[in-house]
Design an enzyme around this catalytic site. Sequence first.
Site, mmCIF file in Angstrom:
data_model
loop_
_atom_site.group_PDB
_atom_site.id
_atom_site.type_symbol
_atom_site.label_atom_id
_atom_site.label_comp_id
_atom_site.label_asym_id
_atom_site.label_seq_id
_atom_site.Cartn_x
_atom_site.Cartn_y
_atom_site.Cartn_z
ATOM 1 N N CYS A 75 5.751 -1.507 2.554
ATOM 2 C CA CYS A 75 5.804 -2.112 3.884
ATOM 3 C C CYS A 75 6.419 -1.089 4.826
ATOM 4 O O CYS A 75 7.555 -0.654 4.615
ATOM 5 C CB CYS A 75 6.657 -3.384 3.834
ATOM 6 S SG CYS A 75 6.945 -4.167 5.434
ATOM 7 N N CYS A 186 0.225 -0.051 8.696
ATOM 8 C CA CYS A 186 0.735 -1.266 8.062
ATOM 9 C C CYS A 186 -0.069 -1.477 6.792
ATOM 10 O O CYS A 186 -1.297 -1.303 6.797
ATOM 11 C CB CYS A 186 0.576 -2.462 9.010
ATOM 12 S SG CYS A 186 0.948 -4.077 8.268
#
Length: 265
Positions: A75, A186
């Site tokens: 992440c 992302c």
Amino acid sequence: MNERSAPIGVMDSGVGGLSVLAEIQRLLPNETLLYVADSGHVPYGEKSPDYIRQRLRHIAGFLREQGAKAMVLACNTATVATVADLRALYPDWPLVGMEPAVKPAAAATRSGVVGVLATTGTLQSAKFAALLDRFASDVRVITQPCPGLVECIEAGDLTSPALRQLLAGYVQPLLAQGCDTLILGCTHYPFLRPMLADMVPADVAIIDTGAAVARQLQRLLGERDLLADGPARETAFWTSADPDSLKKILPMLWMQSDRVQSFPL
């Protein structure tokens, strides 16, 4: 269980890290993997750094209790907010984080214009600013926060007209400004590659860092003589949201699995 056969913990704010999990499994098929989806707190991109640090300390502690020999922060937002904190807390534990692929994108661009799709938290971070200063001083970088994309993917929406319209609204302005290299900043966004491929010209490079993270993990484990010699056990999943929701989306993004448990909040 010896240290080599111990599992690797992988976490994300939700299901996006499954894109990284797939790269790790591809490169390191002998490794047993544990995955924590903090979907009860998604998206991280709109949360404060202190909130994310609190979540990551909790998740890291849980993975260590499960015997994880290393941890991957799959992440970008969690990495920029917490990786330094976790490394200080666990100095001898191999930790691998994510960062947008600014260096390879700056090297790849022909037009000199690079676009970055990412969360607000990533784009506003000092770590991202430092990446730009270090690797992209000679190119123009256009950043585009993408609210809504993570939520669509978490809901299992990879193909709807509404998602296509939302994504096009983020991508088309970058193309209009001459972007020929697009960074997926992302870990959720690689699941939109098929839709992106229909949306951008064939000569636009789309870059993410999942494979690079897997290689970095391989290097760190090799340096510590922690690479497993197999065979891997079945991947186990935890989620801070409804386990049935993760069970439903796993076949779309990974593969069918009944090993989905509730993550202790």
